[in-house]
Scaffold this motif. Structure first.
Motif, PDB file in Angstrom:
ATOM      1  N   VAL A  91      36.144  64.477  99.571  1.00  0.00           N
ATOM      2  CA  VAL A  91      34.782  63.918  99.491  1.00  0.00           C
ATOM      3  C   VAL A  91      34.741  62.675  98.601  1.00  0.00           C
ATOM      4  O   VAL A  91      33.976  61.741  98.855  1.00  0.00           O
ATOM      5  N   ILE A  92      35.588  62.642  97.578  1.00  0.00           N
ATOM      6  CA  ILE A  92      35.638  61.469  96.685  1.00  0.00           C
ATOM      7  C   ILE A  92      36.295  60.290  97.412  1.00  0.00           C
ATOM      8  O   ILE A  92      35.836  59.154  97.319  1.00  0.00           O
ATOM      9  N   THR A  93      37.377  60.579  98.148  1.00  0.00           N
ATOM     10  CA  THR A  93      38.010  59.524  98.957  1.00  0.00           C
ATOM     11  C   THR A  93      36.959  58.904  99.875  1.00  0.00           C
ATOM     12  O   THR A  93      36.894  57.679 100.025  1.00  0.00           O
ATOM     13  N   LYS A  94      36.124  59.761 100.483  1.00  0.00           N
ATOM     14  CA  LYS A  94      35.105  59.261 101.411  1.00  0.00           C
ATOM     15  C   LYS A  94      34.030  58.441 100.689  1.00  0.00           C
ATOM     16  O   LYS A  94      33.586  57.418 101.196  1.00  0.00           O
ATOM     17  N   LEU A  95      33.610  58.910  99.505  1.00  0.00           N
ATOM     18  CA  LEU A  95      32.619  58.142  98.735  1.00  0.00           C
ATOM     19  C   LEU A  95      33.194  56.791  98.322  1.00  0.00           C
ATOM     20  O   LEU A  95      32.526  55.763  98.392  1.00  0.00           O
ATOM     21  N   LYS A  96      34.453  56.811  97.869  1.00  0.00           N
ATOM     22  CA  LYS A  96      35.088  55.556  97.431  1.00  0.00           C
ATOM     23  C   LYS A  96      35.215  54.585  98.597  1.00  0.00           C
ATOM     24  O   LYS A  96      35.036  53.380  98.431  1.00  0.00           O
ATOM     25  N   LYS A  97      35.519  55.117  99.781  1.00  0.00           N
ATOM     26  CA  LYS A  97      35.647  54.280 100.968  1.00  0.00           C
ATOM     27  C   LYS A  97      34.320  53.585 101.275  1.00  0.00           C
ATOM     28  O   LYS A  97      34.293  52.440 101.722  1.00  0.00           O
ATOM     29  N   GLN A  98      33.227  54.289 101.014  1.00  0.00           N
ATOM     30  CA  GLN A  98      31.901  53.687 101.243  1.00  0.00           C
ATOM     31  C   GLN A  98      31.506  52.739 100.111  1.00  0.00           C
ATOM     32  O   GLN A  98      30.526  52.019 100.225  1.00  0.00           O
ATOM     33  N   GLY A  99      32.232  52.791  98.993  1.00  0.00           N
ATOM     34  CA  GLY A  99      31.932  51.895  97.887  1.00  0.00           C
ATOM     35  C   GLY A  99      30.969  52.450  96.855  1.00  0.00           C
ATOM     36  O   GLY A  99      30.378  51.698  96.078  1.00  0.00           O
ATOM     37  N   ALA A 100      30.806  53.777  96.826  1.00  0.00           N
ATOM     38  CA  ALA A 100      29.909  54.391  95.839  1.00  0.00           C
ATOM     39  C   ALA A 100      30.468  54.222  94.424  1.00  0.00           C
ATOM     40  O   ALA A 100      31.669  54.031  94.236  1.00  0.00           O
ATOM     41  N   VAL A 101      29.583  54.291  93.437  1.00  0.00           N
ATOM     42  CA  VAL A 101      29.953  54.109  92.029  1.00  0.00           C
ATOM     43  C   VAL A 101      29.861  55.466  91.325  1.00  0.00           C
ATOM     44  O   VAL A 101      28.817  56.133  91.400  1.00  0.00           O
TER      45      VAL A 101
END
Lengths: 471, 100
Positions: free
Chosen positions: A107-117
């Motif tokens: 889920v973190i990989t996915k958030l990072k891919k979207q550019g979340a902070v």
């Protein structure tokens, strides 16, 4: 209106129109956390350096691209049971006090891919075992609506961070109500997805047949955006489903809403009942059909749940033995390293649950406890299957009462377990449910639980969005 | 109420060292909770041989897939990070006390 009041959708629009930058928003959040979190205690760790780096990277993309993902530059918080590479991950336990995550959860990989902070890691009951965050080895997260009361648990820090405007959204996990209960207590939206809808790779396992990761947000729309970003099949989680969320338009007119009579029996605060009845009335006025249903095995849900959970937890927590990670106690031989490390490293609730689970699985007791619980679990699941032949969604309370006082139930484990009465059966059946703020009692928020059938998050979210507008 | 011996036996199976106080409290707490669990005796399930054992994957409709038995490529830092997490290590190995 200040930057920290904005939703994901509003931030996205603002970024597009160059009204503000992600760095400005992130700094506003970090300042707010510094000012307010000493009182609330939502965070175990603030990852300032990581957040500012991610915000700067997001700003570069926002400045040069016309289209970018919805979560680009949006600051969030993460429950400390979920791994963020290079950051401490304690699960609020002393046994992992100095543990640094070796990789990112999916889920973190996915958030990072979207550019979340990522602003930081939030507090929880130790290893997600509890309903109040009072079982955290570090601190109690207070309810932003009343600091003398609990935020709920186990994802209490996540719920409190969104409620106190210390994050735009948060990720938590729900094994028996750990997203919905704190969402209800703190007055935010919390979604527990269908079992298998979101990968659990990188979530510290509590009970593998029940655990599920899900979002906390200010609005249903935000919840949907996050769910869309984190759901889907993952090769790193053998229990993840091949599932693509599709948004759908639903009209309340003609929608069949089930009201389970067993959820409105003894033990429910009459004021909570009034608020839930009010939501049902509103839905009826909008044209929904209210259909009384029965889930007769609800009475067994808490016992079934706690036998299943403690059994699975006793096995899952065997990995904390002082060898591979975390705290380790010096001792003469290997066996003593195990027993002393675990004796000193675990808090009292994990110990209690490991003992209960070991007992339920032990020779001579297995049939009466674990096996019987699995048979009753099947009955509970069948209750829901029958209900969903007649109705589209089910309305119920999330919790029997508003947030309770810090310390009120801390010394009575059984009383704490019974707080989960309306949430655990959803996990036993593996179905999705949302907690939606539906009203207040003396300033304390009350959540409406909307339950759907397997992989019908689209229905749950669409109905929640319609109800949100009316409440 | 659970006897002290029963609690210590379970603690041994669970690899948990308990203090005298913890043992006493465990006797009390476990007895109360197990007493509550007895509620399930009332639940009518089909005769044992026919009773369905709940299977969450089947219930939700997830197919069990065994992944191909092949090493998945990983970044080199992962192995280092994993070994670095161990409390006791030597030359990129996790160190464990002798078993025999």
């Amino acid at each position: 209106m200040s930057l920290i009041d904005l939703t994901i959708t509003e931030l996205h629009e603002g970024f597009k129109k160059k009204q503000f930058t992600s760095t400005e928003v992130t700094k506003a959040y970090l300042e707010h956390i510094k000012a307010i979190d000493p009182k609330i205690g939502a965070y175990l760790l603030v990852t300032e350096e990581l957040a500012l780096g991610q915000a700067e990277a997001a700003d570069k993309i926002i400045a040069t691209q016309e289209n970018f993902p919805m979560l680009m530059g949006v600051p969030c918080s993460i429950k400390d049971a979920i791994l963020v590479e290079g950051q401490k991950a304690t699960s609020a336990s002393k046994i992992l006090e100095n543990y640094f995550a070796p990789y990112d959860a999916t889920v973190i990989t996915k958030l990072k891919k979207q550019g979340a902070v990522i602003l930081g890691k939030t507090n929880l009951d130790e290893f997600a075992m509890g309903a109040s965050t009072e079982n955290s080895a570090y601190k109690v997260s207070k309810n932003p609506h009343d600091l003398t009361r609990v935020a709920g648990g186990s994802s209490g820090g996540s719920a409190a961070s969104v409620s106190a405007k210390s994050a735009v959204f948060s990720l938590g996990s729900d094994t028996g109500g750990s997203i919905r209960l704190p969402a209800s207590f703190c007055g935010v939206v919390g979604l527990k997805p269908t079992y298998g809808a979101v990968s659990r790779s990188g979530l510290m396992a509590l009970a593998s047949s029940l655990d599920q990761i899900g979002p906390f947000a200010k609005t249903v729309e935000d919840c949907k955006i996050i769910f869309q970003a984190i759901s889907g099949n993952d090769a790193l989680d053998a229990t993840s489903a091949d599932y693509n969320f599709k948004d759908s338009v639903i009209n309340l007119k003609g929608l069949k809403i089930g009201i389970p009579k067993e959820y409105f029996a003894k033990g429910l605060d009459p004021e909570v009942e009034k608020i839930i009845n009010h939501t049902t009335e509103k839905a009826k006025e909008a044209g929904a059909k209210i259909i009384p249903i029965s889930l007769p095995n609800l009475q067994y849900a808490v016992a079934t749940y706690y036998i299943t959970l403690t059994s699975e937890a006793s096995s899952n927590l065997a990995r904390y033995d002082g060898i591979k990670y975390g705290f380790s106690k010096e001792a003469e031989n290997l066996s003593q390293v195990y027993t002393k490390t675990r004796g000193e490293g675990f808090g009292s609730e994990p110990k209690r649950r490991i003992m209960l689970g070991t007992y339920s699985l032990s020779s001579g007791y297995y049939d009466a406890y674990y096996k019987k619980a699995q048979q009753v679990r099947e009955l509970i699941k069948q209750d829901f299957s029958k209900a969903f032949k007649k109705v589209d969604v089910i309305f119920s309370p999330v919790a029997p009462s508003p947030a309770f006082k810090v310390g009120e139930k801390a010394s009575d484990p059984l009383a704490m377990y019974l707080v989960d009465i309306y949430t655990v059966s959803v996990n036993l059946a593996g179905i999705p449910a949302i907690s939606l703020p539906a009203g207040k009692i003396g300033g304390l928020p009350i959540g409406l639980q909307i339950i759907g059938n397997h992989f019908e998050e689209n229905k749950v979210l669409a109905v929640a969005e319609l109800m949100e507008k009316m409440l | 109420m659970l006897s002290k011996e029963e609690v210590l036996h379970i603690a041994k199976l669970a690899r948990l060292e308990l203090t005298e106080d913890e043992t006493h409290k465990m006797q009390k707490d476990l007895s109360a909770i197990l007493g509550y669990f007895d509620l399930l005796k009332k639940a009518k399930v089909p005769k044992v041989s026919k009773a369905k054992h709940s299977n969450i994957l089947k219930n939700v409709g997830i197919k069990k897939v065994t992944r191909v038995d092949k090493a998945m490529p990983q970044v080199a830092s992962l192995a280092n990070n994993l070994v670095a997490s161990a409390p006791d290590k030597q030359d990129n190995y996790v160190k464990v006390k002798s078993i025999l």
